[in-house]
Design a protein around this motif. Structure first.
Motif, mmCIF file in Angstrom:
data_model
loop_
_atom_site.group_PDB
_atom_site.id
_atom_site.type_symbol
_atom_site.label_atom_id
_atom_site.label_comp_id
_atom_site.label_asym_id
_atom_site.label_seq_id
_atom_site.Cartn_x
_atom_site.Cartn_y
_atom_site.Cartn_z
ATOM 1 N N GLU A 175 18.480 -92.574 24.300
ATOM 2 C CA GLU A 175 16.918 -92.497 23.932
ATOM 3 C C GLU A 175 16.288 -93.138 25.284
ATOM 4 O O GLU A 175 15.428 -92.612 25.817
ATOM 5 N N THR A 176 16.955 -94.227 25.716
ATOM 6 C CA THR A 176 16.312 -94.788 27.024
ATOM 7 C C THR A 176 16.294 -94.013 28.304
ATOM 8 O O THR A 176 15.556 -93.739 28.827
ATOM 9 N N ALA A 177 17.596 -93.429 28.446
ATOM 10 C CA ALA A 177 18.008 -92.342 29.475
ATOM 11 C C ALA A 177 16.927 -91.227 29.491
ATOM 12 O O ALA A 177 16.421 -90.928 30.418
ATOM 13 N N LYS A 178 16.778 -90.773 28.231
ATOM 14 C CA LYS A 178 15.931 -89.605 28.185
ATOM 15 C C LYS A 178 14.289 -89.908 28.375
ATOM 16 O O LYS A 178 13.841 -89.334 29.174
ATOM 17 N N ALA A 179 14.001 -91.070 28.120
ATOM 18 C CA ALA A 179 12.639 -91.588 28.227
ATOM 19 C C ALA A 179 12.522 -91.893 29.868
ATOM 20 O O ALA A 179 11.249 -91.565 30.308
ATOM 21 N N THR A 180 13.568 -92.369 30.639
ATOM 22 C CA THR A 180 13.552 -92.643 31.733
ATOM 23 C C THR A 180 13.202 -91.308 32.628
ATOM 24 O O THR A 180 12.518 -91.261 33.589
ATOM 25 N N GLU A 181 13.909 -90.583 32.343
ATOM 26 C CA GLU A 181 14.098 -89.241 32.883
ATOM 27 C C GLU A 181 12.782 -88.441 32.786
ATOM 28 O O GLU A 181 12.192 -87.978 33.647
ATOM 29 N N GLU A 182 12.122 -88.488 31.511
ATOM 30 C CA GLU A 182 10.864 -87.955 31.334
ATOM 31 C C GLU A 182 9.814 -88.584 31.955
ATOM 32 O O GLU A 182 8.785 -87.805 32.679
ATOM 33 N N ALA A 183 9.785 -89.966 32.228
ATOM 34 C CA ALA A 183 8.839 -90.691 32.941
ATOM 35 C C ALA A 183 8.914 -90.158 34.407
ATOM 36 O O ALA A 183 8.048 -90.140 35.067
#
Length: 114
Positions: free
Chosen positions: A90-98
């Motif tokens: 989830e953290t990696a996904k949020a970082t990618e979206e940001a």
């Protein structure tokens, strides 16, 4: 203040579920909590979906000296690795979206008006 990680009983008669919480050891079982760290529902049929944890906060409380109850310790031993992986994804996904949102904002700001 001596902090414990233990289960707070919720629900109704014959249909209990538990919140895993950080709580002052002097509080009663269902007393005022400091922070909620997860959920355990023993009535869910699928054993993998019975538990939801927030591993980063559990590790924080353990690092500052909170002691987990025996039941919570067993749950952590069984499910912590799974929830750490989920939290990492989830953290990696949020970082990618940001990063994508930032790239779009930069592209719009540098685009010529006209």
């Amino acid at each position: 203040m001596a902090v414990r990680i233990r289960m707070k009983q919720m629900g109704r008669t014959h249909r209990h579920y538990y919140r895993i919480v950080a709580i002052d050891h002097r509080q009663p079982r269902d007393g005022r909590v400091i922070e909620e760290l997860g959920v355990y529902d023993p009535h869910v049929v699928d054993k993998e979906k019975r538990v939801k944890l927030i591993p980063s906060r559990i590790k924080y409380w353990q690092s500052v000296g909170a002691i987990a109850s025996d039941q919570c310790q067993a749950i952590f031993k069984k499910f912590m690795k799974k929830w750490e992986e989920i939290e990492t994804q989830e953290t990696a996904k949020a970082t990618e979206e940001a990063a994508k949102a930032k790239a779009i904002a930069v592209a719009e700001a540098t685009a010529p008006l006209g």
